[in-house]
Structure formats: structure tokens, C-alpha cells
Enzyme design. Sequence first.
Site, PDB file in Angstrom:
ATOM      1  N   HIS A 249       0.805  -1.219   0.000  1.00 11.59           N
ATOM      2  CA  HIS A 249       0.000   0.000   0.000  1.00 11.59           C
ATOM      3  C   HIS A 249       0.840   1.272   0.000  1.00 11.59           C
ATOM      4  O   HIS A 249       0.308   2.373  -0.175  1.00 11.59           O
ATOM      5  CB  HIS A 249      -0.931   0.008   1.222  1.00 11.59           C
ATOM      6  CG  HIS A 249      -2.245   0.676   0.977  1.00 11.59           C
ATOM      7  ND1 HIS A 249      -2.382   1.794   0.161  1.00 11.59           N
ATOM      8  CD2 HIS A 249      -3.506   0.393   1.425  1.00 11.59           C
ATOM      9  CE1 HIS A 249      -3.650   2.165   0.138  1.00 11.59           C
ATOM     10  NE2 HIS A 249      -4.345   1.328   0.892  1.00 11.59           N
ATOM     11  N   ARG A 250       2.154   1.162   0.180  1.00 11.20           N
ATOM     12  CA  ARG A 250       2.985   2.372   0.189  1.00 11.20           C
ATOM     13  C   ARG A 250       3.113   2.995  -1.203  1.00 11.20           C
ATOM     14  O   ARG A 250       2.826   4.188  -1.366  1.00 11.20           O
ATOM     15  CB  ARG A 250       4.365   2.046   0.784  1.00 11.20           C
ATOM     16  CG  ARG A 250       4.319   1.670   2.265  1.00 11.20           C
ATOM     17  CD  ARG A 250       5.663   1.189   2.755  1.00 11.20           C
ATOM     18  NE  ARG A 250       6.115   0.004   2.026  1.00 11.20           N
ATOM     19  CZ  ARG A 250       7.311  -0.573   2.212  1.00 11.20           C
ATOM     20  NH1 ARG A 250       8.171  -0.061   3.081  1.00 11.20           N
ATOM     21  NH2 ARG A 250       7.633  -1.655   1.519  1.00 11.20           N
TER      22      ARG A 250
END
Length: 423
Positions: free
Chosen positions: A396-397
Site C-alpha cells: 500500500h505504500r
Amino acid sequence: MAELFRMPAVAADAATAVLSAWQVAEGASFTKDDALVSIETDKAEVDVAAEQDGVLLKTLYEAGVEIEVGDPIAVLGAVGEQAGDLDALLAGLGVVAPGEAPKAVRRDVPEEPVAQPAAAPASGAPERGGRVFSSPLARRLAREAGLDIEALTGTGPGGRIVRRDVDAAVAARRTPEPQPAPTPAAAVPRTAAPADTGAHEDIPHSRMRRAIARRLTESKQHTPHFYLRATCAVDELLALRQRINAVSPVKVSVNDLLIKAVATAHTQVPEMNAVWQPDAVRRFSAVDVSVAIATGTGLVTPVLRGIENLSVSEIAARTRAYAEQARAGALHPADLEGGSITVSNLGMYGVEEFAAIINPPQAAILAVGAARDEAVVRDGAVTVAKVLGVVLSVDHRPVDGAVAARWLAAFTEAVENPVRLVV
């Protein structure tokens, strides 16, 4: 003329490597490109080939020793050359005699203290004076097994304790000692018997297994995973594969077509073709995809590069070549570096769905299940179709949920309308 053969730098960031096995015996001749030695790194076991014809005059280390890159590990000679006086030969090359050879030192493993001679050695323990020579790998395995390295007897060069000595000690410890026959006694109240752990075997961790455990543990601890699931109709994909295999020089698998669909989705949603870096999100122009291959020593993920420009048959040929190299231990560390996504397929085992762990520093991994018959609704009517489940694990980064959803939609569209994979 004799020359030293040094531990090669088979991985760009490796300070040490484990000498896994000698492929040529001492005194034996070899030709150019013959495998001389197998070297184990964190990522793979690599066969190091000879650069020219010659003879292996002397090995300086046995298998199982962890050695610093650049240290001499053998003496090579020209074709027909004889070893002669080994001590003089080694001295002339600046190497101490085998019986006096210092142990290989790993930079991140502290030196062990010099063992002080005891006034009265324990009965049955070998008397030692001065330093106990042992390989870093043997010391580490001994610590993990709860063994005193100084109590072991070394069988390596100069009495060095090597991996097989620790393995033998662990095996001996598992062997139960004979118990004396019980003597008759008055009946006593019965107590619960201790739980029997059962017969078992402790298999020491290989360098690759340790690396897999470390990297995937770090991935789950430090990479914020999220998961998207999709079900793809694959009737047309399977029909296309059958037509391709009728004319293709290389047999194309379903997985090869799915890898091509990954390239198509990456091209349409380039935000997914990225990895997280400490100071930036690095986005790639070429599509490089790792493919998970199971081997006898662990899972490896060689990278198929530039697949957006490859045909399906070219992908199939490269994947098959990688699979053969992986199972033969012939992959190079460079083959395992790069890529932004991995494809892992367990469909051949009948697994319908699973969620895979991201292989850092990549941004995603696509887990592929088995194709199966399922009732679906088409044009208002229920019919039976071949469907295939996939689970996309995403970091998700660098990637937001909406981007991953668009990517999965593009992938599903390419799978369900596979003609775009061949045009």
C-alpha cells in the site's frame, strides 16, 4: 603454472558465501566451462565454471564452510601439471599449509574467545590447547542447536570443526541412551506418562532457507499488504492456448498466457509498475515480472525482463529455461534481481485460491489458483464455465487501492479477451 582460485563474488552485495560442494575432485582435470564448485548465497546455489582447461591441484576448504569473497579456496594448475610438494607450492603462492590454515571469518560474526587449557579436562572430551578452529557456519549451527563448539571434534582441514561435525553431534544427541532393565518393585500408583514428541529429524537451515524466512518475515512485518480478489472466465484463454500449441515451437502453458496478461495490465496501468524506495516511488518503463519456481532447496523467483515486447512463445521458452536452471542450481543472482511483481501459480496442485506474501522490494504478487467448472450467469441464463481465481497482494505504500483495482480489472479483461495477448 599453478594459481590460486578465489571465492568469487557471485552476488553484488555478498561479503561471504558458503562453499556448498566441489564438482571436481582433487587431482582431476577439467575443461573450460566445466562446473568447478557450487557456491550458496542468500538467493541461490550457483555453479562456478572454469574459465579455461586445467587441473584441480588442491582444495583449501571442504564443503559447508562459509568463506569471505576473495579468499583463496583452491589451487589450479595447467593441463598435465602435477602438485609435487604441496607445502612448497602453497608457500610460494602465499598460502599457509592446510594444517595451519586459519578459519574463514564472517565479517558480521564476532571472533570467539581463545579457549584456555583446563587443568583437568573432562573425561571423554578431547584435550585442546589454544584456539578451537571452526567455520562460522558450524559455530552458528552449534549455537542454534545448543551445543558447545569446544566439545566437538573437527574433521575438517587441520582439525577444523565444519558443518558435518555439528550435524553428527545433533544426530548423536537424538539417539536415546540404553536404559537399564527395571528391577521388580512393589506396585506403586500410576502417574501420567510424559508426552512423547515422536520420532523426528532436524534438518539444518540452508543459507537460502534462512534468507527466505528472513525476507518474508520482514515483508509481513514492514510491508502493509492489502488484497484484491477476482474470478476470471478462462474458456477463451484455454481455447487460444490450444490453437497456439498447434503451431508454436514451444509448448505454451496457461501460466505463460497469464504472465503476458500481467504485462498488458502493467502497460495499461503503469502506476503499478513501481516499487517503494526510502525517498521516492521508483516507476519502471520496462515490464519485468518474476515467476515463482519451486526447487528442492526452496522457492526462487527469476525475473523475465521486457515481457511487454515478447511473444507468448518467447515467454514460454524463457520460463522453461529458468525452471530447468533453477532445478539444476544454475541460476545466477542477477537472474533473481529486479521486477515489480511476481506471479505465483499453485493451480497445478488443485489449489483454488491463496494469498501470497510480497517479495520485497516488489510492489505486488499475483497468486493464481486452479481453473475449475462453475455455474455462471450469461445473458440472463445460468451456464457452466471454466473460471480461475486470483488474489493480488499489494504494497500500500507505492500503490493505492484504486490503482490496484484498475490494474486487476485490466488483467481480468486481458484474460477473458485473450486475443489482445497475441496482437
